[in-house]
Design a protein around this motif. Structure first.
Motif, PDB file in Angstrom:
ATOM      1  N   ALA A 763       0.755  -1.229   0.503  1.00  0.00           N
ATOM      2  CA  ALA A 763      -0.054   0.113   0.044  1.00  0.00           C
ATOM      3  C   ALA A 763       0.912   0.823  -0.586  1.00  0.00           C
ATOM      4  O   ALA A 763       0.464   1.878  -0.750  1.00  0.00           O
ATOM      5  CB  ALA A 763      -0.860   0.253   1.707  1.00  0.00           C
ATOM      6  N   SER A 764       2.025   1.405   0.489  1.00  0.00           N
ATOM      7  CA  SER A 764       2.964   2.386   0.481  1.00  0.00           C
ATOM      8  C   SER A 764       3.760   2.302  -0.033  1.00  0.00           C
ATOM      9  O   SER A 764       3.776   3.947  -0.768  1.00  0.00           O
ATOM     10  CB  SER A 764       3.680   2.207   1.791  1.00  0.00           C
ATOM     11  N   LYS A 766       2.718   1.668  -3.590  1.00  0.00           N
ATOM     12  CA  LYS A 766       1.849   2.377  -4.037  1.00  0.00           C
ATOM     13  C   LYS A 766       0.974   3.695  -4.620  1.00  0.00           C
ATOM     14  O   LYS A 766       1.155   4.627  -5.163  1.00  0.00           O
ATOM     15  CB  LYS A 766       0.057   1.736  -3.917  1.00  0.00           C
ATOM     16  N   ILE A 767       0.997   3.738  -3.172  1.00  0.00           N
ATOM     17  CA  ILE A 767       0.336   5.423  -2.424  1.00  0.00           C
ATOM     18  C   ILE A 767       2.291   6.771  -3.304  1.00  0.00           C
ATOM     19  O   ILE A 767       2.057   7.776  -3.786  1.00  0.00           O
ATOM     20  CB  ILE A 767       0.226   5.491  -1.353  1.00  0.00           C
ATOM     21  N   GLU A 768       3.040   5.894  -2.797  1.00  0.00           N
ATOM     22  CA  GLU A 768       4.498   6.852  -3.371  1.00  0.00           C
ATOM     23  C   GLU A 768       4.927   6.892  -4.540  1.00  0.00           C
ATOM     24  O   GLU A 768       5.138   8.366  -4.521  1.00  0.00           O
ATOM     25  CB  GLU A 768       5.511   6.031  -3.249  1.00  0.00           C
ATOM     26  N   ALA A 770       2.036   6.686  -7.156  1.00  0.00           N
ATOM     27  CA  ALA A 770       1.496   7.939  -7.378  1.00  0.00           C
ATOM     28  C   ALA A 770       2.196   9.084  -6.764  1.00  0.00           C
ATOM     29  O   ALA A 770       1.569  10.179  -8.074  1.00  0.00           O
ATOM     30  CB  ALA A 770      -0.449   7.678  -6.674  1.00  0.00           C
ATOM     31  N   ASN A 771       1.941   9.168  -5.761  1.00  0.00           N
ATOM     32  CA  ASN A 771       2.903  10.970  -5.729  1.00  0.00           C
ATOM     33  C   ASN A 771       4.163  11.211  -6.649  1.00  0.00           C
ATOM     34  O   ASN A 771       3.841  12.515  -7.231  1.00  0.00           O
ATOM     35  CB  ASN A 771       3.429  11.298  -4.120  1.00  0.00           C
TER      36      ASN A 771
END
Length: 839
Positions: A763-764, A766-768, A770-771
């Motif tokens: 999850a981390s 994927k979030i990173e 995207a950022n």
């Protein structure tokens, strides 16, 4: 010289009154004060010389030397006179009077010890002698008419007639009724005889002539029984009036006895009297005229009722001793003081004075008669020459008691002052409440140092005081003659030789024996007086019990006053000591029999006395009197010689026969002994073999028992070991299961943690990503390099190599533990399991 004239009643009363008022200690005086003082010392009363100081806190202790000395002497003196079976013994002084003397001994002892309370009279008399200078006893024939009510129930006619034959008995009430027991017995006899008569009638009807005669006899007997009157019983109440009188002996209180001042003895005294309280009823029973008794006034005789000696004696336990007890509701119980006087005067006017008994009560002359002697006997412990009153033991010990009391009080006062002394206190500088409150560990509050302190005072010397008390004790012993050795309570005597103590004790007893001798003269006069009264006034024979036998004694046979010797003090020493002395005398008597100095009668007398002292009153049960049962006469010497020769020849012949018989018996006994010995040997052999067999069987039984016990113990041990092994196996399996469960739980938790961490990482990333994509692209090389590194880390993920290695090791260890192992049980010296070794 004027011719003597008879004395009138008024003159006689006036003469008696003058003599009575002039007598010693009639209205107090030195004698009365000395006797009252002796009583105070004996009772240890804190009055007079023994009164304590009138200061609070001073000792009131009183030494009791007079009382201790008198009460210590009393047992020995009383034992001398009334400690044995007889108080007096009469001995005939001429031949032919022996039986009379023996009868007089029995009867006078009966009158003194049984009819009168001889022990109480003697004890009181001796105590008065030791305490009140002279002890007085009065003995007279009391003729007062005494009435007693007697009731009898269930008397038969014969028993009633026997009682009515007594002249002193008068019936006052009677109840008659049939005898139920006799009626029942008569009814049973009639019924039994009727049954027998019916049987006889039936036999007579069958032709039996004897039965017919028996029927006639039974009919006659039955008629006689029915004709007899019914037996009656009687319940009767009698009034017995004692008319003949009786011998009476009683002690006279010292203050009630009066004697003239010039008297040296009662026998030679011109006047003596007994001033005694009597009730009106007693005066009437004594036979005094009723007309004169009715005229006796009710005024109290102050010299009698208010006598200080009398009050001193009763006030010990009676706080109202001085109150007159003359307010009785019953006139017959009114008390009057009667003066029974014995005076020498010329009543008939013949010029010769005679001894007369004059009885006066109030202003009435109740009796006037001539007598041969006064009925008083005096005894004195320490008589003084040429005077009637002597000294008492109390007189000898009072000074020592007074001095010892003062020393004792001084010793106690010094002890009190040592504990609670006197103190000084500066006014206003000391708390007086603290100072006056004496308690252990108490505090006294003061304002300045030195404001309170103890005053200097003298201190007693206890050693000197004790020495002074010992000196006074020795002085008391020398004065009274009664020493601590006589009492047997001196512990120091234990360290002295027996001979020395015996000498001291004998010397002390000599003084007591002297006092006993002085008192013994009074006892002799008393018993002679009793003998005289019995022989003068006894009107019929008396039946008394002597040593278990009833004997008749007639004192009228003694009126000739046969010559005799009076022995008193028969109770000297203990019975054991007397028996020992008589046994010693018996040894000498056995030697005296051989030379003819003693005879069988002497031996009988000795053993009779020993038997009586041993407590057996009938010595004839054990010894034969040689007078009543004389020994057989001695044989002729020649005949005795021939008989002795014949006995010798017979003895020789018997000896020869006995010798032969003894040889035969010895041979038979030898053979018998041989046979017995053989039988005993055989029996011993059999017994020995039986014992061996029994021992073998016992040993075999013990071996079997031990073997069975050992097998049982081994089986028990095996079971215990198997149980212990099963328990250990169960515990190990349980522990292994718990470890496997714990490992599975840990493995599961780690997998869950890995999955959670992996999900969070994805999850981390994927979030990173995207950022990063949303930002402007950067062309420089640095930004591209950083982006590549992050991507590389995300692609590679975490390094699980260490974790994987640990899991593999744990799995290998668990597999190793699950494999079966070889175990060895460790046992101790007694075979029991003590542990386990795994290989």
């Amino acid at each position: 010289m004027a011719k003597p004239q008879p004395l009138s009643d008024d003159e006689l009363k006036a003469l008696v009154g003058r003599e009575l008022r002039a007598s010693v200690a009639y209205d107090g005086g030195k004698l009365a004060d000395q006797r009252r003082k002796a009583m105070q010392y004996f009772l240890a009363e804190p009055v007079g010389d023994l009164a304590p100081p009138e200061v609070d806190g001073r000792s009131k202790a009183i030494s009791t030397d007079v009382r201790n000395t008198i009460l210590s002497m009393m047992p020995q003196l009383v034992a001398k006179f009334v400690g044995g079976e007889d108080a007096v013994e009469f001995e005939a002084s001429k031949q032919g009077d022996e039986q009379k003397a023996q009868d007089a001994t029995h009867y006078i002892n009966h009158l003194f010890m049984k009819q009168n309370d001889g022990y109480e009279i003697a004890s009181t008399w001796i105590l008065d002698t030791l305490l009140q200078k002279n002890g007085i006893v009065k003995a007279w024939w009391d003729t007062r008419a005494e009435e007693k009510l007697e009731e009898y129930r269930g008397l038969t006619e014969v028993e009633l007639a026997q009682i009515l034959d007594d002249d002193e008995v008068e019936p006052i009430e009677q109840n008659t009724y049939p005898d139920e027991e006799e009626a029942k017995a008569r009814a049973q006899a009639v019924e039994q005889m009727t049954q027998q008569m019916q049987q006889a009638i039936q036999a007579a009807q069958q032709g039996n002539k004897q039965a017919a005669q028996a029927v006639q006899q039974m009919q006659q007997q039955l008629a006689q029984i029915e004709a007899q009157p019914v037996a009656m019983l009687y319940d009767v109440a009698f009034k017995r009036t004692m008319k003949e009188g009786r011998l009476t002996v009683e002690n006279v209180p010292p203050e009630e006895f009066k004697i003239s001042r010039q008297a040296k003895s009662i026998k030679t005294a011109s006047f003596c009297a007994h001033v005694v309280p009597r009730t009106i009823s007693e005066l009437r029973s004594m036979g005094y005229p009723g007309s004169k008794i009715d005229q006796i006034g009710t005024s109290e005789d102050t010299n009698g009722a208010m006598n200080m000696e009398r009050i001193e004696r009763f006030s010990t336990d009676d706080e109202m001793a001085y109150v007159a007890q003359n307010e009785a509701g019953d006139e017959s119980q009114r008390i009057v003081w009667v003066s029974e006087c014995y005076i020498r005067c010329d009543r008939d006017g013949d010029g010769i004075a005679e001894l007369r008994k004059v009885v006066v009560a109030g202003n009435q002359l109740l009796d006037d008669e001539e007598v041969d002697c006064a009925p008083f006997i005096s005894a004195c412990a320490v008589p003084l020459p040429h005077k009637f009153y002597g000294l008492s033991i109390a007189d000898l010990g009072m000074q020592s008691q007074k001095t010892k009391t003062e020393i004792l009080r001084a010793q106690l006062d010094n002890i009190y002052l040592e504990v609670n002394g006197r103190y000084f206190a500066v006014e206003g500088q000391v708390n007086l409440d603290d100072l006056l409150t004496s308690r252990p560990g108490g505090v006294v509050r003061i304002k300045t140092q030195g404001a309170v302190g103890r005053l200097d005072q003298g201190k007693g010397n206890m050693g000197e005081s004790a020495a002074m008390m010992e000196w006074q004790e020795q002085n008391l012993e020398q004065s009274t003659g009664w020493t601590r050795y006589s009492q047997g309570n001196d512990s120091k005597a234990l360290n002295q030789t027996a001979t020395g103590v015996e000498i001291i004790t004998d010397k002390g007893d000599m003084r007591v024996d002297l006092i006993a001798r002085n008192i013994a003269s009074g006892f002799r006069e008393l018993f002679l007086m009793i003998l005289k009264l019995a022989s003068q006034h006894q009107k019929k024979k008396a039946v008394i019990n002597v040593n278990g036998q009833w004997i008749d004694i007639d004192p009228r046979e003694w009126r000739n006053q046969f010559d005799m010797t009076v022995n008193v003090g028969l109770g000297i020493g203990s019975k054991d000591a007397q028996i020992k002395r008589l046994f010693a005398l018996g040894e000498k008597q056995a030697q005296a029999l051989a030379i003819g100095v003693a005879n069988p009668q002497n031996v009988y007398n000795l053993w009779t006395d020993i038997t009586k002292l041993a407590g057996n009153k009938s010595p004839d049960r054990y010894w034969n009197d040689p007078v009543k049962n004389p020994p057989p006469p001695r044989p002729d010497p020649e005949q005795a010689k021939m008989q002795a020769q014949m006995q010798i020849e017979q003895a020789k012949l018997q000896a020869q026969m006995q010798g032969k018989q003894a040889d035969l018996q010895a041979s038979a006994q030898i053979e018998q002994m041989k046979a017995q010995y053989k039988d005993q040997c055989d029996q011993a052999q059999r017994n020995h073999e039986a014992q061996l067999e029994q021992m073998r069987m016992q040993m075999q039984a013990e071996v079997d028992v031990n073997r069975q016990r050992s097998e049982a113990e081994q089986q028990s041990l095996k079971i215990q070991q198997e149980a212990q092994l099963a328990q250990l196996q169960s515990q190990f399996d349980e522990q292994r299961h718990q470890r496997e469960m714990a490992f599975e739980q840990w493995k599961f938790e780690k997998q869950q943690e890995q999955e959670r961490w992996k999900a969070e990482l994805d999850a981390s990333v994927k979030i990173e990503s995207a950022n990063i994509s949303s930002k402007a692209k950067v062309d420089n090389a640095a930004t591209q390099t950083a982006t590549n590194e992050i991507a590389s880390e995300v692609t590679q993920g975490p390094d699980f190599t260490p974790l994987t290695a640990a899991v593999e090791k744990f799995a290998a260890a668990a597999e190793q533990m699950s494999k079966p192992r070889k175990r060895t049980i460790v046992r101790g010296e007694d075979g029991r399991a003590t542990g386990m070794i795994e290989e």
